[in-house]
Write a protein that holds these residues in place. Structure first.
Motif, PDB file in Angstrom:
ATOM      1  N   LEU A   9       0.864  -1.177   0.000  1.00  0.00           N
ATOM      2  CA  LEU A   9       0.000   0.000   0.000  1.00  0.00           C
ATOM      3  C   LEU A   9       0.896   1.220   0.000  1.00  0.00           C
ATOM      4  CD1 LEU A   9      -2.694   1.511   0.292  1.00  0.00           C
ATOM      5  CD2 LEU A   9      -2.493   1.195   2.772  1.00  0.00           C
ATOM      6  N   ARG A  10       0.717   2.062  -0.996  1.00  0.00           N
ATOM      7  CA  ARG A  10       1.428   3.347  -1.064  1.00  0.00           C
ATOM      8  C   ARG A  10       0.358   4.418  -0.952  1.00  0.00           C
ATOM      9  NH1 ARG A  10       4.834   4.069  -6.182  1.00  0.00           N
ATOM     10  NH2 ARG A  10       6.017   2.431  -5.143  1.00  0.00           N
ATOM     11  N   LEU A  11       0.473   5.247   0.078  1.00  0.00           N
ATOM     12  CA  LEU A  11      -0.561   6.261   0.252  1.00  0.00           C
ATOM     13  C   LEU A  11       0.031   7.623   0.519  1.00  0.00           C
ATOM     14  CD1 LEU A  11      -1.158   6.877   3.582  1.00  0.00           C
ATOM     15  CD2 LEU A  11      -1.867   4.528   3.382  1.00  0.00           C
ATOM     16  N   SER A  12      -0.785   8.612   0.196  1.00  0.00           N
ATOM     17  CA  SER A  12      -0.432  10.006   0.379  1.00  0.00           C
ATOM     18  C   SER A  12      -1.658  10.719   0.935  1.00  0.00           C
ATOM     19  CB  SER A  12      -0.032  10.593  -0.978  1.00  0.00           C
ATOM     20  OG  SER A  12      -0.005  11.986  -0.935  1.00  0.00           O
ATOM     21  N   ARG A  72      -8.551  -3.354  19.874  1.00  0.00           N
ATOM     22  CA  ARG A  72      -7.283  -2.673  20.110  1.00  0.00           C
ATOM     23  C   ARG A  72      -6.828  -2.075  18.783  1.00  0.00           C
ATOM     24  NH1 ARG A  72      -1.866  -4.970  22.951  1.00  0.00           N
ATOM     25  NH2 ARG A  72      -0.494  -3.383  22.127  1.00  0.00           N
ATOM     26  N   PHE A  73      -6.828  -0.779  18.707  1.00  0.00           N
ATOM     27  CA  PHE A  73      -6.364  -0.088  17.510  1.00  0.00           C
ATOM     28  C   PHE A  73      -4.981   0.461  17.788  1.00  0.00           C
ATOM     29  CE2 PHE A  73     -10.900   0.097  16.754  1.00  0.00           C
ATOM     30  CZ  PHE A  73     -10.959  -0.191  15.406  1.00  0.00           C
ATOM     31  N   GLU A  74      -4.034   0.103  16.962  1.00  0.00           N
ATOM     32  CA  GLU A  74      -2.696   0.632  17.122  1.00  0.00           C
ATOM     33  C   GLU A  74      -2.504   1.742  16.110  1.00  0.00           C
ATOM     34  OE1 GLU A  74       0.454  -2.073  17.790  1.00  0.00           O
ATOM     35  OE2 GLU A  74      -0.934  -3.663  18.333  1.00  0.00           O
ATOM     36  N   SER A  75      -2.091   2.871  16.609  1.00  0.00           N
ATOM     37  CA  SER A  75      -1.925   4.044  15.784  1.00  0.00           C
ATOM     38  C   SER A  75      -0.690   3.923  14.900  1.00  0.00           C
ATOM     39  CB  SER A  75      -1.758   5.256  16.699  1.00  0.00           C
ATOM     40  OG  SER A  75      -2.539   6.307  16.288  1.00  0.00           O
ATOM     41  N   ILE A  76      -0.850   4.277  13.638  1.00  0.00           N
ATOM     42  CA  ILE A  76       0.266   4.384  12.700  1.00  0.00           C
ATOM     43  C   ILE A  76       0.335   5.864  12.343  1.00  0.00           C
ATOM     44  CG2 ILE A  76       1.186   3.719  10.465  1.00  0.00           C
ATOM     45  CD1 ILE A  76      -0.771   1.283  10.627  1.00  0.00           C
ATOM     46  N   HIS A  77       1.493   6.461  12.476  1.00  0.00           N
ATOM     47  CA  HIS A  77       1.621   7.899  12.234  1.00  0.00           C
ATOM     48  C   HIS A  77       2.419   8.152  10.957  1.00  0.00           C
ATOM     49  CE1 HIS A  77       0.030   8.473  16.225  1.00  0.00           C
ATOM     50  NE2 HIS A  77       0.857   7.525  16.616  1.00  0.00           N
ATOM     51  N   LEU A  78       1.911   9.072  10.147  1.00  0.00           N
ATOM     52  CA  LEU A  78       2.595   9.473   8.914  1.00  0.00           C
ATOM     53  C   LEU A  78       3.012  10.931   9.066  1.00  0.00           C
ATOM     54  CD1 LEU A  78       0.114   7.996   6.267  1.00  0.00           C
ATOM     55  CD2 LEU A  78       1.951   6.843   7.479  1.00  0.00           C
ATOM     56  N   PRO A  79       4.174  11.204   9.673  1.00  0.00           N
ATOM     57  CA  PRO A  79       4.573  12.588   9.929  1.00  0.00           C
ATOM     58  C   PRO A  79       4.828  13.391   8.668  1.00  0.00           C
ATOM     59  CG  PRO A  79       6.339  11.090  10.517  1.00  0.00           C
ATOM     60  CD  PRO A  79       5.150  10.247  10.173  1.00  0.00           C
ATOM     61  N   ASN A  80       5.063  12.720   7.540  1.00  0.00           N
ATOM     62  CA  ASN A  80       5.314  13.416   6.277  1.00  0.00           C
ATOM     63  C   ASN A  80       4.140  13.288   5.306  1.00  0.00           C
ATOM     64  OD1 ASN A  80       7.975  14.095   7.151  1.00  0.00           O
ATOM     65  ND2 ASN A  80       8.561  11.988   6.718  1.00  0.00           N
ATOM     66  N   GLY A  81       3.018  12.712   5.776  1.00  0.00           N
ATOM     67  CA  GLY A  81       1.831  12.586   4.938  1.00  0.00           C
ATOM     68  C   GLY A  81       1.933  11.559   3.826  1.00  0.00           C
ATOM     69  N   LYS A  82       2.896  10.632   3.933  1.00  0.00           N
ATOM     70  CA  LYS A  82       3.043   9.604   2.906  1.00  0.00           C
ATOM     71  C   LYS A  82       3.701   8.379   3.521  1.00  0.00           C
ATOM     72  CE  LYS A  82       7.570  11.129   1.498  1.00  0.00           C
ATOM     73  NZ  LYS A  82       8.578  10.731   0.588  1.00  0.00           N
ATOM     74  N   ALA A  83       3.457   7.216   2.920  1.00  0.00           N
ATOM     75  CA  ALA A  83       4.110   5.990   3.373  1.00  0.00           C
ATOM     76  C   ALA A  83       3.901   4.894   2.351  1.00  0.00           C
ATOM     77  CB  ALA A  83       3.560   5.547   4.722  1.00  0.00           C
ATOM     78  N   GLU A  84       4.732   3.872   2.435  1.00  0.00           N
ATOM     79  CA  GLU A  84       4.571   2.662   1.633  1.00  0.00           C
ATOM     80  C   GLU A  84       4.961   1.495   2.513  1.00  0.00           C
ATOM     81  OE1 GLU A  84       6.604   0.461  -2.176  1.00  0.00           O
ATOM     82  OE2 GLU A  84       6.337   2.628  -2.281  1.00  0.00           O
ATOM     83  N   PHE A  85       4.118   0.462   2.557  1.00  0.00           N
ATOM     84  CA  PHE A  85       4.418  -0.700   3.384  1.00  0.00           C
ATOM     85  C   PHE A  85       3.655  -1.918   2.883  1.00  0.00           C
ATOM     86  CE2 PHE A  85       1.327   2.078   5.446  1.00  0.00           C
ATOM     87  CZ  PHE A  85       0.212   1.258   5.575  1.00  0.00           C
ATOM     88  N   ASP A  86       4.164  -3.093   3.270  1.00  0.00           N
ATOM     89  CA  ASP A  86       3.492  -4.353   2.955  1.00  0.00           C
ATOM     90  C   ASP A  86       2.233  -4.466   3.801  1.00  0.00           C
ATOM     91  OD1 ASP A  86       5.476  -5.157   1.184  1.00  0.00           O
ATOM     92  OD2 ASP A  86       6.606  -6.234   2.713  1.00  0.00           O
ATOM     93  N   ILE A  87       1.201  -5.084   3.212  1.00  0.00           N
ATOM     94  CA  ILE A  87      -0.067  -5.273   3.898  1.00  0.00           C
ATOM     95  C   ILE A  87      -0.649  -6.611   3.444  1.00  0.00           C
ATOM     96  CG2 ILE A  87      -1.283  -3.931   2.123  1.00  0.00           C
ATOM     97  CD1 ILE A  87      -3.200  -2.950   4.336  1.00  0.00           C
ATOM     98  N   PRO A  88      -1.298  -7.357   4.345  1.00  0.00           N
ATOM     99  CA  PRO A  88      -1.864  -8.644   3.931  1.00  0.00           C
ATOM    100  C   PRO A  88      -2.858  -8.477   2.782  1.00  0.00           C
ATOM    101  CG  PRO A  88      -1.941  -8.426   6.316  1.00  0.00           C
ATOM    102  CD  PRO A  88      -1.518  -7.089   5.766  1.00  0.00           C
ATOM    103  N   ALA A  89      -2.839  -9.443   1.858  1.00  0.00           N
ATOM    104  CA  ALA A  89      -3.786  -9.425   0.746  1.00  0.00           C
ATOM    105  C   ALA A  89      -5.200  -9.594   1.287  1.00  0.00           C
ATOM    106  CB  ALA A  89      -3.456 -10.543  -0.230  1.00  0.00           C
ATOM    107  N   GLY A  90      -6.154  -8.959   0.621  1.00  0.00           N
ATOM    108  CA  GLY A  90      -7.547  -9.045   1.031  1.00  0.00           C
ATOM    109  C   GLY A  90      -8.152  -7.662   1.200  1.00  0.00           C
TER     110      GLY A  90
END
Length: 144
Positions: A9-12, A72-90
Motif C-alpha cells: 500500500l502506497r498512500l499520500s 485494540r487499535f494501534e496508531s500508525i503515524h505518517l509525519p510526512n503525509g506519505k508511506a509505503e508498506f506491505d499489507i496482507p492481501a484481502g
C-alpha cells in the motif's frame, strides 16, 4: 508476514485546499476485525533533528491507542503525509485523521498478492483552530 500473501500500500494524505502533504494518524482494520500494523522499520532509519521517517509505529512511542468495544487499535503515524508498506492481501478498512479540525476519512481497499495499490486522500479542514477564540486540547486515553 508471507511475501506471497501480501501486497503493498502506497498512500499520500494532503490538505484538500493547500494540496500540501498533511501529517496524520491512520488505523487499518482487516476483514477479520483485527488491527493491522506494518512491520517495524530497519534499525538504521532513526529519528534525527533533520529527518523523520515516513512511518512511525506505536513502539516508537511505547504507547497504544485503544478505542472501546474490546478492540485494540494501534496508531500508525505518517509525519510526512506519505508511506509505503506491505499489507496482507484481502479487504481492509482505513481510517485517516488529523486532529479535530479536519474531517476524518474512511476507505475500504482491496489488496492483491504481489501488487502495489496507490491511494491519495485529500482531507478537508472543518475549521481553523488557530482562528478560533478558545483553547483546544487533545488527549489519548485507554493506554494498554
Amino acid at each position: 508476514m508471507l511475501k506471497n500473501k501480501t501486497g503493498k500500500l502506497r498512500l499520500s494524505v494532503t490538505d484538500a485546499v493547500s494540496r500540501g502533504r498533511l501529517p496524520c494518524s491512520i488505523h487499518i482494520e482487516l476483514k477479520d476485525g483485527s488491527c493491522f500494523k506494518p512491520e517495524p522499520r530497519p534499525e538504521q532509519e532513526l529519528f534525527t533533528e533533520k529527518h523523520t521517517p515516513d512511518l512511525i509505529l506505536g513502539e516508537d512511542y511505547v504507547r497504544y491507542l485503544s478505542v472501546g468495544r474490546n478492540k485494540r487499535f494501534e496508531s500508525i503515524h505518517l509525519p510526512n503525509g506519505k508511506a509505503e508498506f506491505d499489507i496482507p492481501a484481502g479487504t481492509a478498512r482505513i481510517f485517516i485523521f488529523h486532529g479535530h479540525e479536519y474531517v476524518p476519512v474512511t476507505d475500504e481497499i482491496r489488496v492483491s498478492p504481489g501488487r502495489t495499490i496507490y491511494r491519495e486522500y485529500k482531507i478537508t479542514r472543518l475549521l481553523d483552530m488557530g482562528l478560533e477564540p478558545f483553547l483546544v486540547t487533545s488527549t489519548v486515553s485507554g493506554i494498554l
